[in-house]
Scaffold this motif. Structure first.
Motif, mmCIF file in Angstrom:
data_model
loop_
_atom_site.group_PDB
_atom_site.id
_atom_site.type_symbol
_atom_site.label_atom_id
_atom_site.label_comp_id
_atom_site.label_asym_id
_atom_site.label_seq_id
_atom_site.Cartn_x
_atom_site.Cartn_y
_atom_site.Cartn_z
ATOM 1 N N ASP A 32 30.519 44.418 40.389
ATOM 2 C CA ASP A 32 30.676 42.993 40.145
ATOM 3 C C ASP A 32 31.590 42.290 41.121
ATOM 4 O OD1 ASP A 32 31.126 44.693 37.371
ATOM 5 O OD2 ASP A 32 29.553 43.170 37.193
ATOM 6 N N VAL A 33 32.559 43.001 41.648
ATOM 7 C CA VAL A 33 33.603 42.379 42.459
ATOM 8 C C VAL A 33 33.510 42.872 43.894
ATOM 9 C CG1 VAL A 33 36.077 42.066 42.763
ATOM 10 C CG2 VAL A 33 35.124 42.196 40.462
ATOM 11 N N ILE A 51 36.200 38.376 45.190
ATOM 12 C CA ILE A 51 35.383 37.425 44.473
ATOM 13 C C ILE A 51 34.376 38.186 43.628
ATOM 14 C CG2 ILE A 51 33.645 37.251 46.313
ATOM 15 C CD1 ILE A 51 33.506 34.216 45.690
ATOM 16 N N ALA A 52 34.017 37.606 42.492
ATOM 17 C CA ALA A 52 32.983 38.199 41.655
ATOM 18 C C ALA A 52 31.641 37.555 41.952
ATOM 19 C CB ALA A 52 33.333 38.017 40.180
ATOM 20 N N SER A 54 29.449 36.883 39.917
ATOM 21 C CA SER A 54 29.131 35.950 38.841
ATOM 22 C C SER A 54 29.929 34.658 38.909
ATOM 23 C CB SER A 54 29.389 36.613 37.484
ATOM 24 O OG SER A 54 30.737 37.001 37.392
ATOM 25 N N GLY A 56 33.843 32.615 38.966
ATOM 26 C CA GLY A 56 34.936 32.552 38.025
ATOM 27 C C GLY A 56 36.052 33.527 38.303
ATOM 28 N N TYR A 57 35.955 34.270 39.348
ATOM 29 C CA TYR A 57 37.006 35.240 39.695
ATOM 30 C C TYR A 57 37.185 35.218 41.208
ATOM 31 C CZ TYR A 57 39.467 39.698 40.285
ATOM 32 O OH TYR A 57 40.385 40.677 40.625
ATOM 33 N N ILE A 58 38.327 34.718 41.638
ATOM 34 C CA ILE A 58 38.682 34.724 43.052
ATOM 35 C C ILE A 58 40.164 35.034 43.157
ATOM 36 C CG2 ILE A 58 38.979 33.325 45.130
ATOM 37 C CD1 ILE A 58 36.501 31.787 44.440
ATOM 38 N N ARG A 59 40.506 35.904 44.075
ATOM 39 C CA ARG A 59 41.908 36.274 44.300
ATOM 40 C C ARG A 59 42.187 36.274 45.795
ATOM 41 N NH1 ARG A 59 41.537 35.569 39.652
ATOM 42 N NH2 ARG A 59 42.247 36.887 37.909
ATOM 43 N N MET A 101 33.854 45.250 37.693
ATOM 44 C CA MET A 101 34.880 44.327 37.235
ATOM 45 C C MET A 101 35.970 45.036 36.437
ATOM 46 S SD MET A 101 36.118 41.284 37.017
ATOM 47 C CE MET A 101 34.844 40.077 37.405
ATOM 48 N N SER A 104 39.760 49.226 38.517
ATOM 49 C CA SER A 104 40.740 48.670 39.449
ATOM 50 C C SER A 104 40.510 49.113 40.883
ATOM 51 C CB SER A 104 42.155 49.054 39.013
ATOM 52 O OG SER A 104 42.283 50.464 38.977
#
Length: 119
Positions: A32-33, A51-52, A54, A56-59, A101, A104
């Motif tokens: 997913d990531v 980033i994912a 899908s 909604g997830y960014i770092r 996702m 880790s």
């Protein structure tokens, strides 16, 4: 099996921009990531951005936040890293990686692309 192929590296002067691409193929639905990492000579590999697929997830790492932008094109199974205002300390081999996702550690890695920023 997930295959990751990076491209877009090169030699640029400080202040310039580059865009890296990571084309993913294989079992991408299970990973997913997508992340970007880099490794400078004689230094540990470090996280840059993630980033994912899908959304909604960014770092971002603190060292690149505001200068780098990670994005994805799900239709092309490709993740990008837009790098602006490059600095000599951004020099290194940039790797694309993938993980589920809920896991880790990244368990699939590309071969890397060299980015060199001259002062």
């Amino acid at each position: 099996q997930v295959d990751l192929i990076e491209s877009g590296g090169g030699l640029v002067q400080a202040g310039a921009s580059l865009r890296l691409s990571c084309a993913a193929s294989g079992g991408t639905f299970s990973r997913d990531v997508m992340g970007w990492f880099r490794q400078a000579p004689e230094k540990e590999r470090e996280f840059v951005a993630a980033i994912a697929w899908s959304g909604g997830y960014i770092r971002y790492a603190d060292s690149v936040r505001g200068r780098f932008t990670i994005s994805r094109d799900n239709a092309k199974n490709t993740v990008y890293l837009q790098m602006n205002s490059l600095k000599p300390e951004d020099t290194g081999v940039y790797y694309c990686a993938a993980r589920p996702m809920l896991q880790s550690n990244y368990d699939y890695w590309g071969q890397g692309t060299q980015v060199t920023v001259s002062s």
